[in-house]
Design a protein around this motif. Structure first.
Motif, PDB file in Angstrom:
ATOM      1  N   GLN A 179      23.464  23.406 -19.826  1.00  0.00           N
ATOM      2  CA  GLN A 179      23.381  23.628 -18.487  1.00  0.00           C
ATOM      3  C   GLN A 179      24.750  24.146 -17.712  1.00  0.00           C
ATOM      4  O   GLN A 179      24.714  24.984 -16.878  1.00  0.00           O
ATOM      5  N   GLN A 180      25.748  23.436 -18.392  1.00  0.00           N
ATOM      6  CA  GLN A 180      27.208  23.870 -17.805  1.00  0.00           C
ATOM      7  C   GLN A 180      27.349  25.234 -18.285  1.00  0.00           C
ATOM      8  O   GLN A 180      28.026  26.091 -17.461  1.00  0.00           O
ATOM      9  N   ASN A 181      27.254  25.601 -19.461  1.00  0.00           N
ATOM     10  CA  ASN A 181      27.358  27.017 -19.877  1.00  0.00           C
ATOM     11  C   ASN A 181      26.550  28.030 -18.797  1.00  0.00           C
ATOM     12  O   ASN A 181      27.083  28.954 -18.489  1.00  0.00           O
ATOM     13  N   ALA A 442      25.378  27.057 -33.519  1.00  0.00           N
ATOM     14  CA  ALA A 442      24.372  27.212 -32.412  1.00  0.00           C
ATOM     15  C   ALA A 442      24.842  27.082 -31.226  1.00  0.00           C
ATOM     16  O   ALA A 442      24.620  27.785 -30.307  1.00  0.00           O
ATOM     17  N   LEU A 443      25.650  26.323 -31.039  1.00  0.00           N
ATOM     18  CA  LEU A 443      26.343  26.014 -29.727  1.00  0.00           C
ATOM     19  C   LEU A 443      27.153  27.405 -29.207  1.00  0.00           C
ATOM     20  O   LEU A 443      27.157  27.866 -27.822  1.00  0.00           O
ATOM     21  N   GLY A 444      27.966  27.862 -30.018  1.00  0.00           N
ATOM     22  CA  GLY A 444      28.794  29.157 -29.765  1.00  0.00           C
ATOM     23  C   GLY A 444      27.806  30.206 -29.570  1.00  0.00           C
ATOM     24  O   GLY A 444      28.071  31.216 -28.544  1.00  0.00           O
ATOM     25  N   GLU A 445      26.754  30.708 -30.499  1.00  0.00           N
ATOM     26  CA  GLU A 445      25.647  31.483 -30.203  1.00  0.00           C
ATOM     27  C   GLU A 445      25.031  31.445 -28.984  1.00  0.00           C
ATOM     28  O   GLU A 445      24.717  32.594 -28.275  1.00  0.00           O
ATOM     29  N   SER A 446      24.717  30.184 -28.612  1.00  0.00           N
ATOM     30  CA  SER A 446      23.870  30.159 -27.578  1.00  0.00           C
ATOM     31  C   SER A 446      24.778  30.332 -26.303  1.00  0.00           C
ATOM     32  O   SER A 446      24.232  31.088 -25.086  1.00  0.00           O
ATOM     33  N   GLY A 447      25.989  30.070 -26.221  1.00  0.00           N
ATOM     34  CA  GLY A 447      27.051  30.438 -25.155  1.00  0.00           C
ATOM     35  C   GLY A 447      26.974  32.131 -24.976  1.00  0.00           C
ATOM     36  O   GLY A 447      26.939  32.580 -23.959  1.00  0.00           O
ATOM     37  N   ASN A 448      26.895  32.669 -25.873  1.00  0.00           N
ATOM     38  CA  ASN A 448      26.980  34.313 -26.001  1.00  0.00           C
ATOM     39  C   ASN A 448      25.794  34.656 -25.289  1.00  0.00           C
ATOM     40  O   ASN A 448      25.776  35.649 -24.400  1.00  0.00           O
ATOM     41  N   GLY A 454      23.967  35.896 -16.723  1.00  0.00           N
ATOM     42  CA  GLY A 454      24.619  36.020 -15.369  1.00  0.00           C
ATOM     43  C   GLY A 454      25.375  37.472 -15.340  1.00  0.00           C
ATOM     44  O   GLY A 454      25.796  37.782 -14.293  1.00  0.00           O
ATOM     45  N   TRP A 455      25.137  38.145 -16.130  1.00  0.00           N
ATOM     46  CA  TRP A 455      25.968  39.678 -16.254  1.00  0.00           C
ATOM     47  C   TRP A 455      25.004  40.679 -15.623  1.00  0.00           C
ATOM     48  O   TRP A 455      24.056  41.056 -16.206  1.00  0.00           O
TER      49      TRP A 455
END
Length: 501
Positions: A179-181, A442-448, A454-455
């Motif tokens: 949610q923060q991401n 998973a966390l890094g790939e989810s962030g991507n 939002g782009w």
């Protein structure tokens, strides 16, 4: 495909020194070579021709190519600057130019080549120039997409041996982090749309298709230059690309198949997976790559690996799993622990350290052994002071050469904005798949992925397929058996089987 550098995963020489394993050559990003950076390129006059000037202290040459910002308006439109760096051939007969990209998306190719050139040149051959050019909108290129929130706020083990414990099992990170991401992605997108989303700004011109057009311009100019007069087939692309660099190579092969020369694509990204914006195949081998640490730690022994324990590599794995058990964010939140938010941060930090180590095992596995001891100590009672010490020791507070907005600008534009305005719930089937595939990554790939929600900037000059078909020369596809983000399973794509590739 997460950060720059998708470099070859190989034997971890520093960690296993003295164990009797063969000391194979490996590619490492570490370098003592002075970086040729912005101060150098600020003194170079852009040119519509390839005008090289001496730069740096190692015989390198630099140039800035003046190109159309939008190739559909080459004469009356605004211009862009594409910085380039060259390691000239030192041996005759001169055989031509090899272009290079270290990966990404979002990484400076000029910086990446300076780190790897001493190791690449003996492989490629000293008869060739080795050249990197800066992808659009990032690194040293102009106009530049510089709209990060931070800137604004500041002004050979056997597979059977590894298979037993390659799947990392740990508590969920919890939905609060995603949610923060997501909230950050929305703000990032709004800021970048305003700062760089205009037709005459960098944002719309950062797709891989535009990068390929720059390559074609470079090749055309090189073929006309005096140095290429005796080079056979000088207008064809000789190229070595890692990770995202393989997307550049595959896109080039489809946009200009008759100009494919000698091309090596190393650590291959599935082009359909990249252009549809999912990235669902990236993490299949991430935990397996990370788990090689336990093997090499055991082989190195307690004198070299601080995290060593027990009598087998599996014992070291179990010691790691105990750290994860202590960082249970779900239990801490449900029971209202005072340090619940700190436990979330600690778990995120452990995943990040693990991801980086799996990505650069040669350089970082020795440091990982030290960091896991520190995580083990902090996990017993997570405090702000303990987290601060971890952050300082791990380098998490620093950057890793990739602007968040640069990664989003390329990957989201290549995906044609398909994830823009999707909710976290809309994206959950994909993020859930990431967490099923890999605890570490998973966390890094989810962030991507979430970054693309939002782009809003629409790309110009994008190529999205199809992929597959004959090329002038066959392409060499290469990868390792334990690549954390470009697994061998990607070689099922029909692209890899055309024209004897």
């Amino acid at each position: 495909m997460f950060f720059s550098n998708s470099f070859i995963v190989a034997f971890i020489i520093p960690l296993v020194a003295g164990t009797g394993l063969p000391k194979l050559p490996v590619l490492s990003r570490a370098t003592k070579t002075p970086i040729v950076g912005a101060e150098t390129f600020d003194k170079i006059t852009p040119s519509k021709d390839l005008k090289w000037v001496a730069c740096g202290t190692t015989g390198t040459q630099c140039a800035i190519l003046d190109v159309p910002l939008d190739y559909d308006h080459p004469k009356d439109g605004p211009r862009a600057q594409v910085p380039m760096i060259k390691y000239p051939a030192t041996v005759k007969p001169y055989k031509g130019m090899v272009m290079f990209n270290p990966g990404g998306p979002g990484s400076s190719a000029i910086e990446g080549l300076q780190g790897l050139a001493p190791q690449l040149i003996p492989i490629i051959g000293e008869n060739y120039d080795l050249v990197a050019w800066e992808p659009r909108g990032l690194g040293l290129s102009k106009p530049n997409t510089n709209c990060s929130l931070a800137v604004l706020q500041a002004s050979t083990p056997s597979s059977q041996f590894i298979r037993r414990f390659e799947k990392i099992v740990g508590p969920d990170v919890g939905n609060s982090t995603l949610q923060q991401n997501y909230a950050s992605a929305q703000l990032q997108g709004q800021v970048c749309q305003k700062a760089t989303g205009g037709a005459n700004q960098a944002g719309p011109h950062m797709s891989t298709g535009v990068v390929v057009r720059d390559i074609l311009t470079i090749l055309d100019l090189y073929a006309k230059s005096p140095e290429a007069k005796d080079v056979k087939d000088a207008a064809s692309l000789n190229y070595w690309g890692f990770s995202y660099g393989t997307i550049i190579g595959q896109t080039f092969a489809m946009m200009a198949p008759d100009r494919v020369g000698r091309v090596v694509l190393d650590g291959v990204v599935d082009p359909d997976d990249h252009y549809n914006g999912y990235g669902l195949t990236s993490l299949r081998d991430m935990d397996a790559a990370f788990s090689t640490f336990f093997t090499y730690c055991h082989l190195a022994g307690p004198q070299t690996c601080e995290f060593y324990t027990g009598n087998t590599a599996y014992d070291i794995y179990l010691r790691f799993e105990k750290i994860l058990d202590r960082l249970d964010t779900k239990v801490s939140a449900e029971q209202g622990w005072a340090n619940a938010s700190l436990i979330v941060q600690a778990q995120e930090g452990l995943r990040t350290v693990g991801f980086k180590a799996a990505y650069q095992p040669t350089d970082l596995f020795p440091k990982l052994s030290q960091m896991l001891v520190k995580f083990e100590q902090v996990a017993k009672n997570v405090t702000e002071a303990g987290l601060a010490e971890l952050t300082a020791a791990s380098g998490l507070a620093g950057g890793d050469g990739v602007g968040v907005e640069w990664l989003s600008a390329v990957s989201c534009t290549d995906a044609n904005g398909s994830k823009f305005n999707e909710s976290l719930e809309d994206l959950s089937p994909i993020t859930n798949a990431f967490f099923q595939q890999s605890y570490i990554g998973a966390l890094g790939e989810s962030g991507n992925l979430i970054g693309c929600s939002g782009w809003s900037i629409k790309g110009i000059g994008r190529y999205g397929g199809p992929f597959g078909g004959p090329t002038k020369n066959p392409i060499l596809f290469a990868s390792s058996t334990r690549d954390p983000v470009t697994p061998l399973t990607r070689y099922t794509h029909p692209f890899f089987h055309h024209n004897s590739s």
